[in-house]
Design an enzyme around this catalytic site. Sequence first.
Site, PDB file in Angstrom:
ATOM      1  CG  HIS A   8      -6.669  -5.294   1.800  1.00 51.32           C
ATOM      2  ND1 HIS A   8      -6.105  -6.212   2.667  1.00 51.32           N
ATOM      3  CD2 HIS A   8      -7.858  -4.926   2.329  1.00 51.32           C
ATOM      4  CE1 HIS A   8      -6.924  -6.384   3.703  1.00 51.32           C
ATOM      5  NE2 HIS A   8      -8.002  -5.623   3.516  1.00 51.32           N
ATOM      6  CG  HIS A  34      -1.983  -1.014   1.224  1.00 47.59           C
ATOM      7  ND1 HIS A  34      -2.836  -1.213   0.157  1.00 47.59           N
ATOM      8  CD2 HIS A  34      -2.326  -1.948   2.160  1.00 47.59           C
ATOM      9  CE1 HIS A  34      -3.657  -2.222   0.439  1.00 47.59           C
ATOM     10  NE2 HIS A  34      -3.368  -2.691   1.640  1.00 47.59           N
TER      11      HIS A  34
HETATM   12 ZN   LIG Z   1      -4.259  -7.198   2.654  1.00 47.69          ZN
END
Ligand SMILES: [Zn+2]
Length: 288
Positions: free
Chosen positions: A153, A115
Amino acid sequence: MRIITDERCTDYSSPGHPERPARISRTVERLREQKELAIDWSAPAAVNDEAILRAHTKEHLARVKAAVEDFDGDTPRHPGIFEHAQRSIGGALSALAATRKGEVAFSLLRPPGHHATRERAMGFCYLNSVAIAVLEALATGAKKVAVFDFDVHHGNGTEAILLNNPGAVFFSIHQHPCYPGTGTANVGRNCFNYPVAPRTPREEYRKVFERAFAELRKAKPDLVAVSAGFDAYARDPLAQETLEAEDFHWLGETVRKLGVPAFSLLEGGYSTALPELILAYLKGLDGK
Ligand SMILES: [Zn+2]
């Protein structure tokens, strides 16, 4: 099979935070007690700023080094977080080096990285290990590197860093809606996103993986970097997907059958079953 880890990665934590030291310590225990895989253990390589600065701004690197305030609610400051993130990068670089010697390699460290964008820490991630390893590979002879990100994600940071890089191609298969909310469509010339609805049956989820693998094969990479997150597991507390251990085994097997040198690094995965899920994936990678 080479596993890269360092026990210092369990030295930091925040009360109640799901990205906790036991993720690694319990997995190391499980891998040490099992007998099916022959494991060579090694420590992460040293990392210089030059490698990090291919993926991040100077300002961001300075912020992570200083760590004077929390980065966001999910991504707290910790004393020494730069050194921890640096070791995660070192794990990815060691896995890359081992793969180039013909080994199967997995980096088992925290914090995760996918991320983290060029200028921002977020979502438990400070510096983007997989993107840094891909850029290192490209700087040292690789022609086309594919990232396969199966964390539940979206790998927004990796996408942002590798966007339109002619040597890189990025695939992310992830739940949507879910954190961080991006990855609903393909982006640029080289970023392919596969959003999957919550509670998608695992047979259908696998079909989405198959579509992504088919696209990846078409890109003809000479190297594959896998962002291996285990939070699409049916009982993961941070998402609502349905995968079981055998699906992670299948993922490992499918990566092996690509017939392209591939290394993997741990991203997410927050259930107590994480050690079993990693072991299943490693067995698949190893042809067991
Ligand atoms: Zn994740």
